[in-house]
Design a protein around this motif. Structure first.
Motif, PDB file in Angstrom:
ATOM      1  N   GLU A 161       0.839  -1.197   0.000  1.00  0.00           N
ATOM      2  CA  GLU A 161       0.000   0.000   0.000  1.00  0.00           C
ATOM      3  C   GLU A 161       0.878   1.252   0.000  1.00  0.00           C
ATOM      4  OE1 GLU A 161      -3.072   0.032   2.959  1.00  0.00           O
ATOM      5  OE2 GLU A 161      -3.410  -2.142   2.791  1.00  0.00           O
ATOM      6  N   ARG A 162       0.397   2.285  -0.676  1.00  0.00           N
ATOM      7  CA  ARG A 162       1.153   3.533  -0.762  1.00  0.00           C
ATOM      8  C   ARG A 162       1.467   4.097   0.624  1.00  0.00           C
ATOM      9  NH1 ARG A 162       2.252   7.682  -4.231  1.00  0.00           N
ATOM     10  NH2 ARG A 162       1.142   6.703  -5.957  1.00  0.00           N
ATOM     11  N   ASP A 163       0.548   3.899   1.577  1.00  0.00           N
ATOM     12  CA  ASP A 163       0.710   4.497   2.897  1.00  0.00           C
ATOM     13  C   ASP A 163       1.675   3.741   3.792  1.00  0.00           C
ATOM     14  OD1 ASP A 163      -1.063   6.481   2.203  1.00  0.00           O
ATOM     15  OD2 ASP A 163      -2.806   5.479   3.079  1.00  0.00           O
ATOM     16  N   PHE A 164       2.180   2.600   3.349  1.00  0.00           N
ATOM     17  CA  PHE A 164       3.165   1.896   4.165  1.00  0.00           C
ATOM     18  C   PHE A 164       4.419   2.765   4.288  1.00  0.00           C
ATOM     19  CE2 PHE A 164       1.700  -2.704   2.966  1.00  0.00           C
ATOM     20  CZ  PHE A 164       0.545  -2.520   3.727  1.00  0.00           C
ATOM     21  N   PRO A 165       5.036   2.826   5.462  1.00  0.00           N
ATOM     22  CA  PRO A 165       6.265   3.619   5.627  1.00  0.00           C
ATOM     23  C   PRO A 165       7.350   3.170   4.656  1.00  0.00           C
ATOM     24  CG  PRO A 165       5.422   2.881   7.758  1.00  0.00           C
ATOM     25  CD  PRO A 165       4.620   2.162   6.711  1.00  0.00           C
ATOM     26  N   GLY A 166       8.032   4.138   4.078  1.00  0.00           N
ATOM     27  CA  GLY A 166       9.146   3.834   3.184  1.00  0.00           C
ATOM     28  C   GLY A 166       8.787   3.724   1.724  1.00  0.00           C
ATOM     29  N   VAL A 167       7.482   3.876   1.380  1.00  0.00           N
ATOM     30  CA  VAL A 167       7.055   3.825  -0.022  1.00  0.00           C
ATOM     31  C   VAL A 167       7.101   5.239  -0.600  1.00  0.00           C
ATOM     32  CG1 VAL A 167       5.144   3.355  -1.600  1.00  0.00           C
ATOM     33  CG2 VAL A 167       5.586   1.817   0.330  1.00  0.00           C
ATOM     34  N   ALA A 168       7.745   5.397  -1.726  1.00  0.00           N
ATOM     35  CA  ALA A 168       7.812   6.704  -2.390  1.00  0.00           C
ATOM     36  C   ALA A 168       7.842   6.486  -3.896  1.00  0.00           C
ATOM     37  CB  ALA A 168       9.057   7.467  -1.942  1.00  0.00           C
ATOM     38  N   THR A 169       7.507   7.529  -4.626  1.00  0.00           N
ATOM     39  CA  THR A 169       7.617   7.484  -6.091  1.00  0.00           C
ATOM     40  C   THR A 169       8.530   8.612  -6.545  1.00  0.00           C
ATOM     41  OG1 THR A 169       5.636   8.857  -6.374  1.00  0.00           O
ATOM     42  CG2 THR A 169       5.332   6.462  -6.422  1.00  0.00           C
ATOM     43  N   GLY A 170       9.195   8.397  -7.666  1.00  0.00           N
ATOM     44  CA  GLY A 170      10.067   9.403  -8.236  1.00  0.00           C
ATOM     45  C   GLY A 170       9.296  10.336  -9.151  1.00  0.00           C
ATOM     46  N   PRO A 171       9.998  11.167  -9.896  1.00  0.00           N
ATOM     47  CA  PRO A 171       9.342  12.111 -10.814  1.00  0.00           C
ATOM     48  C   PRO A 171       8.774  11.405 -12.033  1.00  0.00           C
ATOM     49  CG  PRO A 171      11.717  12.238 -11.054  1.00  0.00           C
ATOM     50  CD  PRO A 171      11.467  11.313  -9.906  1.00  0.00           C
ATOM     51  N   GLU A 172       7.849  12.084 -12.698  1.00  0.00           N
ATOM     52  CA  GLU A 172       7.277  11.542 -13.932  1.00  0.00           C
ATOM     53  C   GLU A 172       8.367  11.409 -15.001  1.00  0.00           C
ATOM     54  OE1 GLU A 172       4.287  10.502 -15.030  1.00  0.00           O
ATOM     55  OE2 GLU A 172       3.393  10.695 -13.034  1.00  0.00           O
ATOM     56  N   GLU A 173       8.287  10.308 -15.731  1.00  0.00           N
ATOM     57  CA  GLU A 173       9.161  10.144 -16.882  1.00  0.00           C
ATOM     58  C   GLU A 173       8.676  11.066 -18.010  1.00  0.00           C
ATOM     59  OE1 GLU A 173      11.785   8.452 -16.710  1.00  0.00           O
ATOM     60  OE2 GLU A 173      11.491   6.880 -15.195  1.00  0.00           O
ATOM     61  N   HIS A 174       9.615  11.617 -18.764  1.00  0.00           N
ATOM     62  CA  HIS A 174       9.272  12.460 -19.915  1.00  0.00           C
ATOM     63  C   HIS A 174       9.224  11.554 -21.145  1.00  0.00           C
ATOM     64  CE1 HIS A 174       9.640  16.040 -17.482  1.00  0.00           C
ATOM     65  NE2 HIS A 174      10.807  15.598 -17.034  1.00  0.00           N
ATOM     66  N   LYS A 175       8.028  11.143 -21.514  1.00  0.00           N
ATOM     67  CA  LYS A 175       7.859  10.095 -22.510  1.00  0.00           C
ATOM     68  C   LYS A 175       7.596  10.660 -23.910  1.00  0.00           C
ATOM     69  CE  LYS A 175       4.318   8.197 -20.383  1.00  0.00           C
ATOM     70  NZ  LYS A 175       4.002   8.870 -19.129  1.00  0.00           N
ATOM     71  N   MET A 176       7.862   9.839 -24.917  1.00  0.00           N
ATOM     72  CA  MET A 176       7.556  10.188 -26.299  1.00  0.00           C
ATOM     73  C   MET A 176       6.056  10.334 -26.488  1.00  0.00           C
ATOM     74  SD  MET A 176       8.011   7.794 -29.688  1.00  0.00           S
ATOM     75  CE  MET A 176       9.756   7.514 -29.456  1.00  0.00           C
ATOM     76  N   GLY A 177       5.299   9.402 -25.924  1.00  0.00           N
ATOM     77  CA  GLY A 177       3.847   9.390 -26.066  1.00  0.00           C
ATOM     78  C   GLY A 177       3.190   8.959 -24.773  1.00  0.00           C
ATOM     79  N   ILE A 178       1.981   8.471 -24.868  1.00  0.00           N
ATOM     80  CA  ILE A 178       1.152   8.068 -23.715  1.00  0.00           C
ATOM     81  C   ILE A 178       1.326   9.043 -22.542  1.00  0.00           C
ATOM     82  CG2 ILE A 178       0.916   5.650 -24.371  1.00  0.00           C
ATOM     83  CD1 ILE A 178       3.088   4.968 -22.272  1.00  0.00           C
ATOM     84  N   LYS A 179       1.294  10.324 -22.851  1.00  0.00           N
ATOM     85  CA  LYS A 179       1.541  11.340 -21.837  1.00  0.00           C
ATOM     86  C   LYS A 179       0.400  11.461 -20.830  1.00  0.00           C
ATOM     87  CE  LYS A 179       4.598  14.094 -24.773  1.00  0.00           C
ATOM     88  NZ  LYS A 179       5.808  13.965 -23.945  1.00  0.00           N
ATOM     89  N   ALA A 180      -0.800  10.990 -21.195  1.00  0.00           N
ATOM     90  CA  ALA A 180      -1.931  11.073 -20.275  1.00  0.00           C
ATOM     91  C   ALA A 180      -1.925   9.956 -19.249  1.00  0.00           C
ATOM     92  CB  ALA A 180      -3.245  11.056 -21.047  1.00  0.00           C
ATOM     93  N   SER A 181      -0.896   9.124 -19.260  1.00  0.00           N
ATOM     94  CA  SER A 181      -0.760   8.083 -18.234  1.00  0.00           C
ATOM     95  C   SER A 181       0.468   8.388 -17.388  1.00  0.00           C
ATOM     96  CB  SER A 181      -0.618   6.699 -18.872  1.00  0.00           C
ATOM     97  OG  SER A 181       0.615   6.586 -19.551  1.00  0.00           O
ATOM     98  N   SER A 182       0.342   8.127 -16.098  1.00  0.00           N
ATOM     99  CA  SER A 182       1.457   8.374 -15.189  1.00  0.00           C
ATOM    100  C   SER A 182       2.465   7.244 -15.272  1.00  0.00           C
ATOM    101  CB  SER A 182       0.938   8.485 -13.746  1.00  0.00           C
ATOM    102  OG  SER A 182       2.020   8.497 -12.830  1.00  0.00           O
ATOM    103  N   THR A 183       3.742   7.606 -15.395  1.00  0.00           N
ATOM    104  CA  THR A 183       4.820   6.625 -15.433  1.00  0.00           C
ATOM    105  C   THR A 183       5.953   7.130 -14.541  1.00  0.00           C
ATOM    106  OG1 THR A 183       4.252   6.136 -17.735  1.00  0.00           O
ATOM    107  CG2 THR A 183       6.342   5.271 -16.918  1.00  0.00           C
ATOM    108  N   ARG A 184       6.133   6.480 -13.412  1.00  0.00           N
ATOM    109  CA  ARG A 184       7.160   6.899 -12.453  1.00  0.00           C
ATOM    110  C   ARG A 184       7.890   5.688 -11.888  1.00  0.00           C
ATOM    111  NH1 ARG A 184       4.407  11.495  -8.494  1.00  0.00           N
ATOM    112  NH2 ARG A 184       3.600  12.862 -10.145  1.00  0.00           N
ATOM    113  N   PRO A 185       9.070   5.905 -11.311  1.00  0.00           N
ATOM    114  CA  PRO A 185       9.697   4.831 -10.539  1.00  0.00           C
ATOM    115  C   PRO A 185       9.028   4.690  -9.170  1.00  0.00           C
ATOM    116  CG  PRO A 185      11.109   6.774 -10.581  1.00  0.00           C
ATOM    117  CD  PRO A 185       9.945   7.078 -11.472  1.00  0.00           C
TER     118      PRO A 185
END
Length: 588
Positions: free
Chosen positions: A208-232
């Motif tokens: 779950e996102r709320d578990f301690p230690g879970v984080a996401t990085g910045p959005e990838e700058h993609k060629m396409g499919i820009k309306a979908s979120s893609t992060r580490p």
């Protein structure tokens, strides 16, 4: 239930499937059509007016739209009724995916949630996990993501470095590592994460996102499919309750591979929706753009493009719904699956066809959007025109869910594995074809599509002949002959595509109606073009395996089999294009 010879995955290469046994779009029920219309209406009313904002990555808007989709049941199709879902058949789920595909890359947010994000829990979750998570996921109160890929492990997923170690209290696993290219990462509440317990046992966890230690990085700058979120996704000493282990320790690969089967199938169905949208845009532009005093839709070369686009869409649609129907039949056999794992196992019966559909559909979509841009000319390169976005968005499909190169290696591997396990008499069929070189069987093809039937039979024969030679020539070393394996995959893909379209047209001809002639023209053109590709691919593979007198002997057989009488494809394509233009877009 005793299986007919054609009722197994991969059997299309060695057994004839009766036309009445395949599911086609003409078999949609009234309920199927209502579900598709509801999804299509949602896209038209709620998504398409906001495409520009979605492309600017307004994740609050994405979440609001996903919640609306949940309120309308568009997130619940494959969740069992016992857990707040609708428990619909796979055809219904496919129709929703096809319709959502016309909502730009918002479709990826939807698809990642309902597919690879939710289905691992549907199929492999414990009763407690299903009860805790599925109702919220089906309703749109929570959203899911799938975290398999890592910076150092893409196609080689089992080399993942993310670790899970049991905490001293025995109540939690501590996860450490990072995942890459995670769709829905900006707003997902639940992640299906793969990690190795003690660095060795590849396993799956519900994080779950709320578990301690879970984080996401910045959005990838993609060629396409820009309306979908893609992060580490970053996991640093994340305590995951032991009850959130999904499935069994060390059996995460079973979940991953089964979910990839489903993901490939869903991707292919989405490509069908994308092709239909691109064809509609190309027709609209061709009918309004005037050059040399007339609409460019009147020019034969533009008509040829439209016909080729429509034919690819027809073939892909035929393949995808054939496979969907096969999966539904498998899921309903013998009283239905005993549990989620059994359902996943039954779907895996058609893992081969899922890979075939994925490769063919993604490349067909690439062809269609490329031609749509070409029909638009310079305007196709301008952001104001939808085909510019479609072109960029389509490219990812050849990479998603296992690259097409990986899938081309998987197709012959799966076939040989099934043969070795005695599930598919493939090697015997190859020997039979070898004997037929000296004792040819009489041509029994009859009916309105007799010529196409003959070409399809020879196409299967060429696959078996070429594949049999490859096994004899290389044995266990065939695994390292990737060019030969890819050629065999292409032969299997072309056979499945041509047969699926032919069976659909045969079924339509039997039923009659105004569209039977249209389908017949598309099939007559396509089967011959596919056969030319089959012939060329098998010839090149033979030349890569033999030389000298041995090669000349094989090519003599090849030449004998590959002679056929062509048809007037120019005339047929003009007639196909005329019907597409009259309809204002794709129809079959």
């Amino acid at each position: 239930m005793e299986r007919a010879p054609w009722m197994r995955g991969g059997a299309f290469l060695i057994a004839d499937t009766p036309a009445e046994a395949v599911f086609t779009p003409e078999d949609f029920t009234a309920e199927h059509r209502l579900i598709h219309e509801a999804a299509r209406s949602f896209v038209e009313r709620e998504v398409r007016p906001h495409l520009a904002a979605l492309e600017r990555q307004d994740w609050d808007l994405t979440v609001r739209l996903l919640r609306k989709a949940g309120q309308q049941g568009l997130l619940a199709a494959e969740v069992p009724e016992a857990y707040g879902g609708l428990g619909l058949d796979k055809v219904s789920a496919a129709l929703i995916s096809e319709a959502l595909a016309q909502g730009g890359s918002f479709a990826l947010s939807h698809g990642a949630h309902v597919g690879i994000g939710t289905l691992p829990i549907v199929f492999f979750g414990s009763e407690d996990q299903k009860t805790r998570y599925l109702p919220a996921l089906a309703a749109g109160d929570k959203f899911a993501a799938y975290a398999l890929t890592e910076p150092e492990s893409g196609s080689d997923a089992l080399s993942a470095r993310t670790t899970a170690r049991l905490a001293p209290d025995g109540r939690h696993y501590i996860l450490n590592g990072s995942k890459q290219f995670i769709t829905n990462a900006a707003f997902a509440d639940v992640f299906i994460v793969y990690a190795k317990i003690d660095g060795e046992r590849f396993s799956a966890f519900i994080v779950e996102r709320d578990f301690p230690g879970v984080a996401t990085g910045p959005e990838e700058h993609k060629m396409g499919i820009k309306a979908s979120s893609t992060r580490p996704l970053i996991l640093q000493d994340v305590p995951v309750p032991v009850e959130n282990l999904l499935g069994e320790p060390g059996r995460g690969h079973v979940i991953a591979f089964n979910i990839l089967n489903i993901g490939r199938h869903k991707l292919a169905v989405g490509c069908v929706g994308g092709m239909k949208e691109a064809i509609a845009e190309a027709v609209r532009y061709a009918q309004t753009r005037r050059q040399f005093g007339r609409a460019i839709a009147e020019f034969p070369l533009i008509q040829q493009k439209l016909a080729d686009m429509a034919i690819r869409a027809f073939v892909t649609e035929s393949m995808c719904y054939r496979t969907t129907g096969d999966i539904d039949r498998e899921l309903s056999a013998d009283g239905g699956p005993a549990d989620g794992r059994d359902a996943a196992r039954r779907i895996a019966e058609y893992a081969l066809e899922c890979s075939i559909n994925k490769v063919y559909a993604s490349e067909a979509l690439g062809f269609v959007v490329d031609e749509a841009v070409q029909i638009h000319g310079g305007y196709g390169y301008i952001e104001d025109y939808p085909v510019e976005r479609m072109y960029r968005d389509a490219r990812i499909n050849r990479i998603f869910e296992g690259t097409n190169e990986i899938n081309r290696l998987l197709i012959p591997e799966m076939l040989l594995r099934r043969a070795m396990k005695g599930e598919l008499p493939l090697l015997q069929a190859a020997k039979d074809v070898e004997r037929e070189v000296f004792n040819p069987s009489p041509d029994e093809a009859q009916g309105v599509f007799a010529a196409e039937r003959r070409l399809l039979t020879v196409g299967k024969r060429l696959f078996l002949y070429t594949g049999g030679l490859a096994v004899q020539r290389f044995g266990q070393a065939l695994e390292g002959e990737q060019e030969i394996l890819a050629a065999l995959a292409d032969l299997a893909i072309e056979v499945y595509a041509a047969e699926s379209a032919l069976l659909r047209a045969e079924k339509a001809a039997e039923r009659g109606g105004g569209r039977a002639e249209h389908q017949a023209d598309m099939v007559r053109v396509y089967v011959r073009e596919a056969f030319d590709r089959i012939a060329a691919r098998s010839r090149d593979a033979l030349a890569a395996m033999e030389e000298g007198d041995a090669l000349r002997t094989h090519l003599a057989v090849w030449r004998k089999w590959t002679r056929y009488e062509p048809v007037n494809g120019k005339r047929m394509k003009r007639e196909i294009a005329g019907r597409i233009l009259a309809a204002g877009g794709y129809f079959a």
